[in-house]
Design a protein around this motif. Structure first.
Motif, PDB file in Angstrom:
ATOM      1  N   VAL A 150       0.202   1.365 -12.000  1.00 26.76           N
ATOM      2  CA  VAL A 150       1.559   1.150 -12.519  1.00 26.76           C
ATOM      3  C   VAL A 150       1.589   1.359 -14.033  1.00 26.76           C
ATOM      4  O   VAL A 150       2.542   1.927 -14.581  1.00 26.76           O
ATOM      5  CB  VAL A 150       2.057  -0.253 -12.136  1.00 26.76           C
ATOM      6  N   GLN A 151       0.548   0.883 -14.744  1.00 28.51           N
ATOM      7  CA  GLN A 151       0.494   1.092 -16.184  1.00 28.51           C
ATOM      8  C   GLN A 151       0.415   2.576 -16.520  1.00 28.51           C
ATOM      9  O   GLN A 151       1.049   3.046 -17.460  1.00 28.51           O
ATOM     10  CB  GLN A 151      -0.716   0.352 -16.771  1.00 28.51           C
ATOM     11  N   ALA A 152      -0.366   3.322 -15.738  1.00 29.12           N
ATOM     12  CA  ALA A 152      -0.428   4.774 -15.949  1.00 29.12           C
ATOM     13  C   ALA A 152       0.940   5.404 -15.717  1.00 29.12           C
ATOM     14  O   ALA A 152       1.360   6.300 -16.455  1.00 29.12           O
ATOM     15  CB  ALA A 152      -1.473   5.393 -15.012  1.00 29.12           C
ATOM     16  N   PHE A 153       1.648   4.943 -14.694  1.00 32.45           N
ATOM     17  CA  PHE A 153       2.964   5.498 -14.374  1.00 32.45           C
ATOM     18  C   PHE A 153       3.948   5.286 -15.520  1.00 32.45           C
ATOM     19  O   PHE A 153       4.765   6.156 -15.817  1.00 32.45           O
ATOM     20  CB  PHE A 153       3.487   4.840 -13.099  1.00 32.45           C
ATOM     21  N   HIS A 154       3.876   4.133 -16.191  1.00 38.74           N
ATOM     22  CA  HIS A 154       4.821   3.818 -17.259  1.00 38.74           C
ATOM     23  C   HIS A 154       4.401   4.393 -18.608  1.00 38.74           C
ATOM     24  O   HIS A 154       5.150   4.255 -19.580  1.00 38.74           O
ATOM     25  CB  HIS A 154       5.004   2.307 -17.378  1.00 38.74           C
ATOM     26  N   THR A 155       3.221   4.984 -18.709  1.00 39.50           N
ATOM     27  CA  THR A 155       2.779   5.541 -19.992  1.00 39.50           C
ATOM     28  C   THR A 155       2.488   7.037 -19.843  1.00 39.50           C
ATOM     29  O   THR A 155       3.393   7.852 -19.855  1.00 39.50           O
ATOM     30  CB  THR A 155       1.541   4.785 -20.518  1.00 39.50           C
ATOM     31  N   THR A 156       1.232   7.384 -19.683  1.00 45.37           N
ATOM     32  CA  THR A 156       0.846   8.800 -19.692  1.00 45.37           C
ATOM     33  C   THR A 156       0.862   9.444 -18.312  1.00 45.37           C
ATOM     34  O   THR A 156       0.773  10.659 -18.194  1.00 45.37           O
ATOM     35  CB  THR A 156      -0.573   8.952 -20.265  1.00 45.37           C
ATOM     36  N   ARG A 157       0.948   8.636 -17.232  1.00 41.55           N
ATOM     37  CA  ARG A 157       0.815   9.116 -15.854  1.00 41.55           C
ATOM     38  C   ARG A 157      -0.486   9.885 -15.654  1.00 41.55           C
ATOM     39  O   ARG A 157      -0.570  10.807 -14.847  1.00 41.55           O
ATOM     40  CB  ARG A 157       2.014   9.974 -15.451  1.00 41.55           C
ATOM     41  N   SER A 158      -1.480   9.470 -16.403  1.00 43.51           N
ATOM     42  CA  SER A 158      -2.806  10.068 -16.318  1.00 43.51           C
ATOM     43  C   SER A 158      -3.815   8.954 -16.146  1.00 43.51           C
ATOM     44  O   SER A 158      -3.627   7.851 -16.659  1.00 43.51           O
ATOM     45  CB  SER A 158      -3.112  10.874 -17.586  1.00 43.51           C
ATOM     46  N   PHE A 159      -4.907   9.236 -15.421  1.00 37.80           N
ATOM     47  CA  PHE A 159      -5.913   8.208 -15.179  1.00 37.80           C
ATOM     48  C   PHE A 159      -7.101   8.327 -16.123  1.00 37.80           C
ATOM     49  O   PHE A 159      -8.018   7.529 -16.066  1.00 37.80           O
ATOM     50  CB  PHE A 159      -6.408   8.285 -13.730  1.00 37.80           C
ATOM     51  N   SER A 160      -7.105   9.320 -17.004  1.00 37.82           N
ATOM     52  CA  SER A 160      -8.243   9.511 -17.904  1.00 37.82           C
ATOM     53  C   SER A 160      -7.906   9.168 -19.352  1.00 37.82           C
ATOM     54  O   SER A 160      -8.735   9.346 -20.229  1.00 37.82           O
ATOM     55  CB  SER A 160      -8.722  10.968 -17.840  1.00 37.82           C
ATOM     56  N   THR A 161      -6.701   8.660 -19.604  1.00 38.27           N
ATOM     57  CA  THR A 161      -6.325   8.291 -20.958  1.00 38.27           C
ATOM     58  C   THR A 161      -5.993   6.815 -21.018  1.00 38.27           C
ATOM     59  O   THR A 161      -5.836   6.152 -20.006  1.00 38.27           O
ATOM     60  CB  THR A 161      -5.099   9.091 -21.427  1.00 38.27           C
TER      61      THR A 161
ATOM     62  N   GLY B  97       0.807  -1.210   0.000  1.00 44.09           N
ATOM     63  CA  GLY B  97       0.000   0.000   0.000  1.00 44.09           C
ATOM     64  C   GLY B  97       0.841   1.261   0.000  1.00 44.09           C
ATOM     65  O   GLY B  97       0.523   2.242  -0.673  1.00 44.09           O
ATOM     66  N   LEU B  98       1.934   1.261   0.762  1.00 44.87           N
ATOM     67  CA  LEU B  98       2.832   2.415   0.774  1.00 44.87           C
ATOM     68  C   LEU B  98       3.456   2.634  -0.599  1.00 44.87           C
ATOM     69  O   LEU B  98       3.561   3.769  -1.080  1.00 44.87           O
ATOM     70  CB  LEU B  98       3.926   2.210   1.828  1.00 44.87           C
ATOM     71  N   PHE B  99       3.863   1.531  -1.236  1.00 45.94           N
ATOM     72  CA  PHE B  99       4.477   1.638  -2.567  1.00 45.94           C
ATOM     73  C   PHE B  99       3.478   2.183  -3.585  1.00 45.94           C
ATOM     74  O   PHE B  99       3.789   3.095  -4.361  1.00 45.94           O
ATOM     75  CB  PHE B  99       4.993   0.272  -3.005  1.00 45.94           C
ATOM     76  N   VAL B 100       2.260   1.637  -3.577  1.00 43.41           N
ATOM     77  CA  VAL B 100       1.248   2.088  -4.532  1.00 43.41           C
ATOM     78  C   VAL B 100       0.867   3.536  -4.265  1.00 43.41           C
ATOM     79  O   VAL B 100       0.634   4.318  -5.199  1.00 43.41           O
ATOM     80  CB  VAL B 100       0.014   1.167  -4.469  1.00 43.41           C
TER      81      VAL B 100
ATOM     82  N   THR C 212      -4.467   8.712  -4.174  1.00 42.75           N
ATOM     83  CA  THR C 212      -3.305   8.716  -3.274  1.00 42.75           C
ATOM     84  C   THR C 212      -3.750   8.761  -1.822  1.00 42.75           C
ATOM     85  O   THR C 212      -3.256   7.995  -0.974  1.00 42.75           O
ATOM     86  CB  THR C 212      -2.396   9.921  -3.583  1.00 42.75           C
ATOM     87  N   LEU C 213      -4.693   9.658  -1.519  1.00 47.99           N
ATOM     88  CA  LEU C 213      -5.191   9.758  -0.152  1.00 47.99           C
ATOM     89  C   LEU C 213      -5.933   8.493   0.270  1.00 47.99           C
ATOM     90  O   LEU C 213      -5.834   8.056   1.420  1.00 47.99           O
ATOM     91  CB  LEU C 213      -6.108  10.977  -0.024  1.00 47.99           C
ATOM     92  N   GLY C 214      -6.688   7.903  -0.675  1.00 43.26           N
ATOM     93  CA  GLY C 214      -7.401   6.672  -0.356  1.00 43.26           C
ATOM     94  C   GLY C 214      -6.458   5.549   0.013  1.00 43.26           C
ATOM     95  O   GLY C 214      -6.659   4.828   1.007  1.00 43.26           O
ATOM     96  N   PHE C 215      -5.410   5.365  -0.787  1.00 42.02           N
ATOM     97  CA  PHE C 215      -4.419   4.318  -0.491  1.00 42.02           C
ATOM     98  C   PHE C 215      -3.697   4.612   0.828  1.00 42.02           C
ATOM     99  O   PHE C 215      -3.507   3.721   1.663  1.00 42.02           O
ATOM    100  CB  PHE C 215      -3.405   4.217  -1.628  1.00 42.02           C
ATOM    101  N   ALA C 216      -3.278   5.870   1.007  1.00 43.54           N
ATOM    102  CA  ALA C 216      -2.525   6.232   2.207  1.00 43.54           C
ATOM    103  C   ALA C 216      -3.379   6.071   3.458  1.00 43.54           C
ATOM    104  O   ALA C 216      -2.916   5.551   4.492  1.00 43.54           O
ATOM    105  CB  ALA C 216      -2.007   7.661   2.094  1.00 43.54           C
ATOM    106  N   GLY C 217      -4.642   6.529   3.389  1.00 43.53           N
ATOM    107  CA  GLY C 217      -5.524   6.390   4.536  1.00 43.53           C
ATOM    108  C   GLY C 217      -5.765   4.943   4.885  1.00 43.53           C
ATOM    109  O   GLY C 217      -5.772   4.557   6.074  1.00 43.53           O
TER     110      GLY C 217
END
Length: 470
Positions: free
Chosen positions: A262-273, A71-74, A94-99
């Motif tokens: 992770v897929q978003a991080f390696h491509t567009t770093r966007s959640f809407s594309t 969870g910390l990593f994600v 981010t807040l959801g995972f951290a909380g």
């Protein structure tokens, strides 16, 4: 100058009934996969003796420790995506995972107290799931909202405030668990039931808004798993097999959502594309297959345009004012529920060097060839405007950012692969392209065109001959 003519063969689209049937089948598969945990829950509920238990504190502590580290990593990866794109949904994720991590970690820490302080051991699990469900729902409401400014993305005070809130929740859960009303009022059922209901509301909102992007489909399936995990926790009792199944279902949903991040991080770093190159290519192939006949008609139209008088010597170009009016028309269409559109800003790299080497007429010939290549590569477009000697804009109606990105890449690679000849000397040329999409980059024509031009400038700064869309 010798030019080759590309001949394309039109392929008839499959019957509309087949397209609809395959679409229904794809939706059925998604729903069936999302509800897979429900089948397992039903199996245990009807065919498993609930008195059978597997109580292993060490295994439970190791599993919770692993979940905390993951969870910390994600959370960190999601935060990095948010810093890059500024999408509000990524802030709430981010807040959801951290909380979840901060609250859920105590569920594992208090495992040794399972027999002496049962509620202190149990309540942190449903509390963590309830907090995450609430934050994910808020994040869904912010989907496709305007990106946060850079100042807000790095505001340490704001992030610290949320971490303090999560710690306060930890304290409140501990106080509640230590009070005599913890079990009498069905506290665990209320917390777990709240997490389940909010997760199902999350899914219902997605369906109502008809959000179908691949990453959001993963989001929806994951949230469905969270809801079903809460249902399994309600039906199960500590240490029996339904209780362990609930942990597994929740972990499966968390794994799937982490994969999307992770897929978003390696491509567009966007959640809407679109999140993968494979998906982009698949979308492009589908679009090309549907518009093959339209491309042939576009090629014939380009030949007619060569014989028509225009406001500019550029192929079919209009004035900037006329182009802006077309963009405004597309904005109104999107506001009325239409599909988004994209604007491409293109620049012929090193035109001055071509002019100096071969003469201005040769430069004009190269520019016109490049424009023809671009138009022949496109789906039907809705306007071209010349901004400068070597810059122009293209308007793509009904084109999402991922489709525009792939079309821009096709134009770039087609230009790069073309050999030009002047005075017996062969040479090549390249283009830089910036892309903007409606809503994602603004709600006015000025903002959208400015975003496309800014990305064009970044493409030139990055060494030219590239396409930048975010």
């Amino acid at each position: 100058m010798i030019e080759t003519t590309q001949v394309t063969t039109a392929i008839d689209d499959p019957p509309i009934l087949v397209r609809r049937a395959t679409g229904w089948y794809a939706n059925f598969l998604l729903i069936a996969f999302a509800l897979l945990p429900a089948y397992l829950i039903a199996y245990l509920y009807f065919f498993q003796d609930p008195r059978l238990t597997f109580e292993d504190h060490t295994f439970h502590e190791i599993a919770i420790a692993a979940a905390t580290l993951e969870g910390l990593f994600v959370s960190y990866v999601t935060w990095q995506c948010y810093r890059h794109s500024g999408e509000p949904i990524l802030r709430w994720l981010t807040l959801g995972f951290a909380g979840f991590v901060i609250i859920y970690a105590l569920h594992g820490a208090f495992t040794p107290l399972a027999h002496h302080a049962m509620w202190l051991f149990l309540l942190y699990g449903p509390a963590s799931r309830l907090v995450m469900a609430i934050l994910l729902l808020v994040g869904l409401f912010s989907y496709q909202a305007a990106p946060d400014p850079l100042v807000r993305r790095g505001d340490r005070k704001s992030w610290a405030t949320w971490f303090v809130i999560f710690v306060i929740v930890d304290v409140l859960v501990g106080v509640l668990a230590s009070s005599p009303i913890a079990g009498a009022l069905g506290t665990r059922l209320s917390l777990e039931g709240g997490a389940m209901v909010i997760s199902f509301v999350n899914v219902a909102c997605m369906l109502a808004r008809k959000i179908r992007s691949p990453l959001m489909q993963i989001f929806g399936i994951s949230v469905t798993a969270f809801a079903l995990a809460s249902l399994a926790f309600i039906l199960g009792k500590p240490w029996n097999h339904m209780w362990w199944l609930a942990h597994a279902i929740f972990a499966g949903g968390f794994f799937l959502l982490s994969f999307g991040i992770v897929q978003a991080f390696h491509t567009t770093r966007s959640f809407s594309t679109i999140y993968s190159q494979e998906e982009l290519l698949a979308r492009l192939r589908e679009s090309v297959a549907r518009t093959e006949s339209a491309l042939q008609e576009l090629q014939r139209s380009n030949q007619r345009l060569n014989q028509m008088a225009a406001l500019d010597s550029l192929r079919g170009a209009v004035s900037r004012r006329a182009f802006v009016e077309r963009v405004e028309h597309e904005i109104e269409r999107v506001k009325n529920g239409g599909a988004p559109f994209a604007v491409l800003a293109l620049d012929l790299d090193n035109l001055k060097q071509i002019n100096d080497t071969f003469g201005q007429q040769a430069g004009n010939d190269v520019l016109m060839r490049v424009i023809d290549i671009g138009l022949n590569t496109l789906r039907p477009y809705n306007g071209t405007a010349r901004m400068a000697d070597d810059e122009w804009l293209l308007l793509l109606p009904c084109a999402t950012l991922d489709i525009a990105l792939m079309i821009g890449e096709r134009i770039r690679s087609a230009v790069q692969a073309t050999q030009f000849e002047e005075n017996g000397e062969r040479f090549s040329a390249t283009v830089s392209i910036g892309i903007a999409q409606s809503a994602h980059d603004g709600k006015t024509s000025e903002a959208i065109i400015r975003a496309a031009n800014e990305r064009l400038s970044r493409a030139k700064q990055h060494g030219r001959n590239c396409v930048i869309a975010v």
